[in-house]
Write a protein that holds these residues in place. Structure first.
Motif, PDB file in Angstrom:
ATOM      1  N   LEU A  57       0.845  -1.201   0.000  1.00 28.08           N
ATOM      2  CA  LEU A  57       0.000   0.000   0.000  1.00 28.08           C
ATOM      3  C   LEU A  57       0.880   1.250   0.000  1.00 28.08           C
ATOM      4  O   LEU A  57       0.562   2.244  -0.685  1.00 28.08           O
ATOM      5  N   ALA A  58       1.999   1.222   0.747  1.00 33.08           N
ATOM      6  CA  ALA A  58       2.925   2.354   0.751  1.00 33.08           C
ATOM      7  C   ALA A  58       3.584   2.510  -0.618  1.00 33.08           C
ATOM      8  O   ALA A  58       3.759   3.639  -1.107  1.00 33.08           O
ATOM      9  N   GLY A  82       6.482  10.084   9.093  1.00 35.96           N
ATOM     10  CA  GLY A  82       5.558   9.381   9.960  1.00 35.96           C
ATOM     11  C   GLY A  82       5.510   7.899   9.630  1.00 35.96           C
ATOM     12  O   GLY A  82       6.485   7.301   9.175  1.00 35.96           O
ATOM     13  N   GLY A  83       4.344   7.294   9.858  1.00 31.70           N
ATOM     14  CA  GLY A  83       4.187   5.879   9.556  1.00 31.70           C
ATOM     15  C   GLY A  83       4.393   5.590   8.084  1.00 31.70           C
ATOM     16  O   GLY A  83       4.934   4.538   7.717  1.00 31.70           O
ATOM     17  N   TYR A  84       3.976   6.514   7.231  1.00 31.60           N
ATOM     18  CA  TYR A  84       4.202   6.356   5.794  1.00 31.60           C
ATOM     19  C   TYR A  84       5.700   6.329   5.501  1.00 31.60           C
ATOM     20  O   TYR A  84       6.171   5.580   4.638  1.00 31.60           O
ATOM     21  N   GLY A  85       6.477   7.115   6.264  1.00 29.96           N
ATOM     22  CA  GLY A  85       7.924   7.085   6.095  1.00 29.96           C
ATOM     23  C   GLY A  85       8.508   5.737   6.463  1.00 29.96           C
ATOM     24  O   GLY A  85       9.532   5.329   5.905  1.00 29.96           O
ATOM     25  N   SER A  93      -4.741   5.062   7.249  1.00 31.24           N
ATOM     26  CA  SER A  93      -3.800   5.917   7.962  1.00 31.24           C
ATOM     27  C   SER A  93      -3.508   7.168   7.169  1.00 31.24           C
ATOM     28  O   SER A  93      -3.744   7.231   5.974  1.00 31.24           O
ATOM     29  N   ASP A  94      -2.989   8.155   7.915  1.00 35.79           N
ATOM     30  CA  ASP A  94      -2.594   9.403   7.270  1.00 35.79           C
ATOM     31  C   ASP A  94      -1.447   9.134   6.307  1.00 35.79           C
ATOM     32  O   ASP A  94      -0.544   8.342   6.593  1.00 35.79           O
ATOM     33  N   VAL A  95      -1.477   9.833   5.168  1.00 40.57           N
ATOM     34  CA  VAL A  95      -0.357   9.824   4.234  1.00 40.57           C
ATOM     35  C   VAL A  95       0.377  11.144   4.459  1.00 40.57           C
ATOM     36  O   VAL A  95       0.018  12.184   3.901  1.00 40.57           O
ATOM     37  N   ASP A  96       1.378  11.100   5.332  1.00 39.84           N
ATOM     38  CA  ASP A  96       2.096  12.309   5.734  1.00 39.84           C
ATOM     39  C   ASP A  96       3.276  12.538   4.799  1.00 39.84           C
ATOM     40  O   ASP A  96       4.121  11.648   4.628  1.00 39.84           O
ATOM     41  N   ALA A 152       9.242  13.332  13.173  1.00 35.78           N
ATOM     42  CA  ALA A 152       8.805  13.130  11.787  1.00 35.78           C
ATOM     43  C   ALA A 152       9.995  13.170  10.832  1.00 35.78           C
ATOM     44  O   ALA A 152      10.120  12.331   9.940  1.00 35.78           O
ATOM     45  N   TRP A 153      10.889  14.166  11.032  1.00 37.27           N
ATOM     46  CA  TRP A 153      12.037  14.273  10.112  1.00 37.27           C
ATOM     47  C   TRP A 153      12.976  13.081  10.271  1.00 37.27           C
ATOM     48  O   TRP A 153      13.664  12.702   9.319  1.00 37.27           O
ATOM     49  N   LEU A 154      13.000  12.476  11.482  1.00 34.34           N
ATOM     50  CA  LEU A 154      13.860  11.312  11.723  1.00 34.34           C
ATOM     51  C   LEU A 154      13.521  10.176  10.769  1.00 34.34           C
ATOM     52  O   LEU A 154      14.395   9.380  10.396  1.00 34.34           O
TER      53      LEU A 154
END
Length: 899
Positions: A57-58, A82-85, A93-96, A152-154
Motif C-alpha cells: 500500500l505504501a 511518519g508511519g508512511y515514512g 492511515s494518514d499519508v504524511d 517526523a524528520w527522523l
C-alpha cells in the motif's frame, strides 16, 4: 516558505480530467490491497502477510505521488514521513508528506500555486495527504523547537524529487540531533501520552496505537534507537541493545497490534484505532475466537473477552520491554558522556545505584531462583530502593523459565512471600510491581489466570488482576492513620484488628476464580484453602480467609436488597457471620471491594446501608438484639427527645396511626424530621392537604424527600414518574400507609449538587443556593403531580450506552416470599437506563400491588433493584407469571400489557 500540516480538502484542480487514468489505477489497486488485508487477521493467515500488504500500500502511494510530483514540476524533494515514512501504511492511515524546498526558494505566488495544485491533485486521485512545506533551514529550526517535528524528520524517506537535497537535509539533521536529549523528550512525551490514556494498558476501550503498550510505545523504542545509532529494525536492536528473545517478543507483539489496527480500520471504513465495545466482537471473530460455554450451556467467556485478554497480555509485554530498552539506551548514552553514579552493595546478590535496585550478575535468577522474590522484598522493605534498574528488569523478563513448579513449591519462597504480607507496610507497592513484571502470576499460578481477564458485567471497569490489587490497596489504606478521615468506621475497625495480613490474603483471593464459569465465590474459597495449607496458615486465620472469600458478596447483597430494619433479616445474617471478627472482616472487605469496582459505584448511600447492617448485626452478636416492638419504642423515645416539648402529644397522635415497621425503617432523626414537617403550624396535613418536604441527606449526597398524601393505587408510580421526568434518580423508597388511609412515603434521591458543608468555603453559598433551588423544584413538581388526575404517562426508556448494546444483559426477575408469606421480595436485574424504575412501578400499579420498600442499586450500568411488595393476589402463581412477563417487557422497552 513554510506551511503547517494540513488535511483540509483544497479546491479542485481545473484540469482534473487529465488525472482520470491515474485516479482509476490508484483506486482499483488500493481496493485490491484492502481486499487482501481483509484476510490478514484470519487464524490461518501467514504472519508476514499484513506487513507485505502494508508495504505494498505504501509502494502504491509512492508510485502515485511520484507521478503527481513529476506532473507538478516542483523544485526540491518529496519525502514520506511518519508511519508512511516507515512504509507502514494502514488502510485509512494518514499519508504524511514533506515538501522539501531548497533554501534559495523564496516566497512566491507561483510556487504557492504550484504546491496547492499538487496537493489538490493528490486529493483528486484519492490520496488524502497531510502535508507540510518547508525549506531545509525551516525543517532544522522546527526540529529544534518541536519534538513531534523532530520525530517526523527522523523517519523522512524520499519519494520523488531532488535526492541530493534530501541527503543534505538528512546529514544536517543528524549532525544537529542530540540522542540523549531526544530520548529524554520522548520519555516525557510518553508519560504525558500515557496519562491522557488513563495511564494503564487495561482500559476498557484501549487505543491500540496511543494507549500504554500500544504501537506508539514500539515506535518510541525505534525512534530512540535510530537517533542513537542502535539500529532501525528489531533485528538491529538484537545486535545492539536487546536480547534475541526480546527482539522476537517485540516483533510478535507488533504484528498482533498491526493486525488489530488494520482490522479496526477495515471494520470502521475510516481511521479508527480504538477497540471500542462495538468493534471488539467483530475483531474477535476475525481472529477466530468464539464464545465459550460451561457444562450447563451457560456463557462462560465471550469471544471479545478472549481477544481483549490477548491484547492486554501483549500491551503488558510492550510496556515491560519499552521500560527495559529505554533504560538500557539511556544508560549507554549517559555512559558515553559522564561517569555513572557509584553502586552501593546491599548483599552478594544486589546493589543499589541512585535509588535503583540492580542485580550483581546477569544470570542471578537462573543460578538462584530464590533471588526473584528477594528482589521485591528489598523493594518493599528498603526505603532507599525506589525502582528496579534496567539490568534487573531485563533479568526478570527473561527469568520466566526459572519460575517453575519447584520455584512455586519452595518453602523458602513461601516464607518470604508471607513475610511480605505480614510486613508493617509496602504490600501494595510490592505486589503491583510483581504483577507489572509478570512475577506475581508466575509465583501464584492461580493468579496468572486472572491477569488481563476482562469483566463485561457493566459495572467493573478494570481487569480482574487490576481490580484485585486495587482492593488490596484499599484494605491497606484502612490500616494507615493518614487515611483515617476517608472511612472512619473502617479505620476504627482496622486499628483493633490483629494479624491484618489475613485480610490481605482474602483481598488477594476474593475474585481469583473469576472467568472460570460456576460460582467464583465457592471456587475461590477452595483456592484460598489450598493456599493456606501451602503457606502453613492454620486454625482460625485459615478459616477466616476462606469465609471472607466465600461470603465476600453477601454483606452488600443483604444491605442493598433486604430490609435491614427487620430483626429477622439481621438474625439470619448474624447466624451466617457467627462472630464479631468475621463481621468486621467482612465489612472491611466489602467496602474495599466496592470501592475497587468503579469510581461510579461507591456512594454515601451504600456506605450508610452497610454501616446500618454492620451496627445492627454487631448488636445482635453482642447479645443486645431488640425485638421489633422494643426497637420501635426506643426510636420513638429518641425522636421525642429531638422534638420541642409542645409537640410531643401531636407526635404521639400521629405515630399511633403508623405500624411498627415505620419506626424500625427510619432513624430517630428521620422520625423527628417527619413529625416536624407534618405537624408544623399551618401545614397542609392539618388541613387534609398533601405535604411535601425535602432536605439535604445526611452525608451530603442528594436529598431526602417526604410525601404525605391520601393513598391511591398508583401513587408510587406517579411519584416515580415525576422523578424520572425531572431527571432525578431514586436510590431508596420506603412506603407506609397509616390507619387513616394516608401514605407516608420517603425517598432518597440523587442530586447534582453536594451540600454546602462539604464544599470549600468559597463555594458554600453557591451550593447552598443550588440545594435550596432543588428542594423548591421537588416540592413544586411533586405537588403538581399529586394534583393531577391524568392517566400515567407512557414509559419512555432512555437510550442504552454503547457498552450495554455491545454486552447486553438479559433482564431477570425473581420472586421470594417472606417468612410470614404475606409479603414478597421482588428482585429485578437489568441494564440501567433512564425510566427503568418508572416502568417497573407502572406495572406494579396496574396490578394493584403495594410497594412497601424499594432499594434501587445501580452498579455502573447494571441495575439491581429490590422491592418489598404486598398483594394477596401474588400468592397465585398465574398472577406472578403475568406480572413477571409484563416486567420483562417493561425492562426491554416494550409497552406493558396493562395500562
Amino acid at each position: 516558505m513554510s506551511a503547517p500540516a494540513a488535511k483540509t480538502r483544497p479546491p479542485a484542480d481545473p484540469s482534473a480530467d487529465t488525472l482520470a487514468a491515474l485516479r482509476a489505477r490508484y483506486r482499483s489497486q488500493r481496493q485490491a490491497l484492502l481486499d487482501d488485508m481483509q484476510a490478514c487477521a484470519l487464524p490461518a493467515a501467514p504472519a508476514s502477510r499484513l506487513p507485505r500488504a502494508m508495504a505494498a500500500l505504501a509502494r502504491l502511494a509512492d508510485e502515485t505521488l511520484a507521478a503527481l510530483w513529476q506532473r507538478a514540476g516542483l523544485p526540491g524533494a518529496l519525502a514520506a514521513v511518519g508511519g508512511y515514512g516507515r512504509s507502514e501504511l494502514f488502510p485509512f492511515s494518514d499519508v504524511d508528506v514533506l515538501v522539501l524546498l531548497p533554501d534559495e526558494a523564496g516566497p512566491s505566488a507561483s510556487l504557492d500555486a504550484a504546491v496547492s495544485a499538487f496537493v489538490a491533485a493528490c486529493w483528486d486521485v484519492g490520496l488524502e495527504v497531510s502535508h507540510s512545506v518547508r525549506t531545509v533551514a525551516q525543517c532544522l529550526e522546527a526540529a529544534r523547537q518541536d519534538i513531534t517535528a523532530c520525530t517526523a524528520w527522523l523517519e523522512a524517506r524520499r519519494v520523488a524529487g531532488d535526492a541530493a537535497l534530501l541527503a543534505r537535509f538528512e546529514a544536517a539533521f543528524a549532525a544537529q540531533l542530540d540522542p540523549l536529549a531526544f530520548l529524554a523528550a520522548k520519555q516525557l512525551e510518553q508519560r504525558q501520552r500515557h496519562a491522557r490514556q488513563q495511564d494503564t494498558p487495561y482500559a476498557l476501550e484501549p487505543d491500540c496505537k496511543e494507549s500504554p503498550g500500544g504501537l506508539r510505545d514500539l515506535h518510541t523504542i525505534r525512534w530512540v534507537a535510530r537517533a542513537a545509532g542502535f539500529g532501525r529494525s528489531w533485528a538491529d536492536l538484537a545486535r545492539s541493545v536487546a536480547t534475541a528473545r526480546e527482539a522476537r517478543q517485540l516483533a510478535r507483539n507488533e504484528r498482533l497490534l498491526w493486525l488489530i489496527r488494520a482490522r479496526l480500520h477495515l471494520l470502521a471504513g475510516r481511521h479508527e484505532d480504538r477497540l471500542v465495545f462495538e468493534r471488539q466482537a467483530a475483531v474477535a471473530a476475525a481472529f477466530g475466537y468464539e464464545n465459550r460455554f460451561d457444562a450447563r450451556g451457560r456463557l462462560a467467556q465471550r469471544a471479545s473477552e478472549q481477544l481483549m485478554r490477548r491484547y492486554y497480555w501483549c500491551a503488558k509485554a510492550v510496556v515491560q520491554l519499552s521500560e527495559i530498552l529505554l533504560q538500557v539506551m539511556a544508560q549507554r548514552l549517559r555512559a558515553a558522556r559522564e561517569t555513572p553514579p557509584p553502586a552501593r552493595r546491599i548483599n552478594a546478590w544486589f546493589s543499589e545505584t541512585d535509588g535503583a535496585l540492580d542485580i550483581n550478575r546477569d544470570d542471578l535468577y537462573q543460578r538462584h531462583p530464590r533471588a526473584i522474590l528477594q528482589t521485591f522484598w528489598l523493594y518493599q522493605s528498603r526505603p532507599e530502593v525506589q525502582s528496579l534498574g534496567a539490568r534487573t528488569l531485563r533479568a526478570l523478563y527473561n527469568a520466566r523459565a526459572a519460575m517453575d513448579g519447584r520455584f512455586r513449591a519452595d518453602p523458602a519462597n513461601h516464607a518470604l512471600f508471607m513475610r511480605m504480607l505480614k510486613a508493617p507496610a509496602g504490600q501494595t507497592h510490592a505486589l503491583r510491581l510483581m504483577n507489572r513484571t509478570s512475577v506475581l502470576g508466575r509465583y501464584l499460578w492461580v493468579f496468572r489466570r486472572i491477569v488481563g481477564q476482562m469483566q463485561h458485567d457493566l459495572f467493573h471497569v478494570y481487569t480482574v488482576d487490576q481490580h484485585t490489587l486495587m482492593v488490596l490497596g484499599n484494605m491497606r489504606r484502612f490500616f494507615m492513620p493518614e487515611f483515617a478521615h476517608e472511612y472512619p468506621l473502617c479505620s476504627q475497625l482496622a486499628q483493633g484488628w490483629q494479624r491484618p495480613w489475613v485480610l490481605y490474603v482474602a483481598a488477594l483471593f476474593h475474585d481469583i476464580a473469576k472467568g472460570r464459569g460456576g460460582d467464583h465465590c465457592e471456587l475461590g474459597a477452595r483456592e484460598v484453602r489450598r493456599f493456606c495449607r501451602q503457606m502453613g496458615i492454620r486454625g482460625d486465620d485459615a478459616a477466616l480467609a476462606e469465609f471472607l472469600v466465600r461470603e465476600h458478596l453477601g454483606m452488600s447483597q443483604v444491605a442493598q436488597k433486604q430490609d435491614v430494619s427487620d430483626p429477622a433479616v439481621i438474625a439470619r445474617f448474624a447466624a451466617r457471620v457467627q462472630t464479631q471478627r468475621r463481621l468486621a472482616g467482612l465489612y472491611l472487605l466489602t467496602v474495599a471491594d466496592i470501592r475497587g469496582t468503579s469510581p461510579k459505584v461507591w456512594n454515601g448511600w451504600k456506605d450508610r446501608l452497610l454501616q446500618d447492617l454492620y451496627h445492627a448485626t454487631a448488636r445482635h452478636l453482642g447479645g443486645h438484639a431488640a425485638s421489633a416492638s422494643a426497637l420501635a419504642a426506643s426510636r420513638q423515645r429518641q425522636a421525642l427527645a429531638l422534638l420541642p416539648a409542645g409537640g410531643h402529644a401531636a407526635a404521639r397522635s400521629l405515630w399511633a396511626t403508623l405500624d411498627g415497621s415505620y419506626f424500625t425503617r427510619h432513624s430517630a432523626g428521620e422520625i423527628a424530621w417527619h413529625a416536624q414537617s407534618l405537624l408544623h403550624e399551618g401545614s397542609g396535613a392539618a388541613e387534609g392537604r398533601p405535604v411535601i418536604a425535602a432536605r439535604g441527606a445526611p452525608g451530603g449526597e442528594g436529598l431526602q424527600v417526604l410525601v404525605h398524601a391520601p393513598d391511591q393505587p398508583d401513587l408510587f408510580a406517579r411519584l416515580c414518574g415525576w422523578f424520572h421526568r425531572a431527571g432525578l434518580s431514586i436510590h431508596d423508597a420506603r412506603i407506609h400507609t397509616s390507619r387513616s388511609g394516608w401514605a407516608l412515603d420517603t425517598f432518597q434521591i440523587s442530586s447534582a449538587h453536594p451540600l454546602a458543608g462539604e464544599a470549600d468555603a468559597g463555594e458554600a453559598d453557591e451550593q447552598k443556593a443550588a440545594t435550596a433551588a432543588l428542594i423548591a423544584r421537588v416540592q413544586t413538581g411533586l405537588a403538581a403531580a399529586l394534583a393531577s388526575r391524568a392517566a400515567l404517562p407512557a414509559v419512555r426508556l432512555g437510550r442504552q450506552s454503547a457498552r450495554v448494546r455491545s454486552f447486553p444483559l438479559t433482564p431477570h426477575v425473581e420472586w421470594q416470599s417472606d417468612d410470614s408469606g404475606q409479603r414478597w421480595r421482588l428482585s429485578v436485574t437489568a441494564s440501567d437506563r433512564a425510566g427503568l424504575l418508572y416502568g417497573i412501578s407502572r406495572v406494579l400499579a396496574a396490578h394493584g400491588i403495594s410497594v412497601e420498600l424499594a432499594r434501587i442499586s445501580t452498579l455502573g450500568e447494571r441495575a439491581e433493584d429490590t422491592f418489598l411488595l404486598h398483594s394477596p393476589d401474588l400468592a397465585h402463581a398465574s398472577v406472578q407469571m403475568q406480572v413477571e412477563q409484563e416486567l420483562i417487557a417493561a425492562l426491554q422497552g416494550s409497552p406493558p400489557a396493562k395500562a
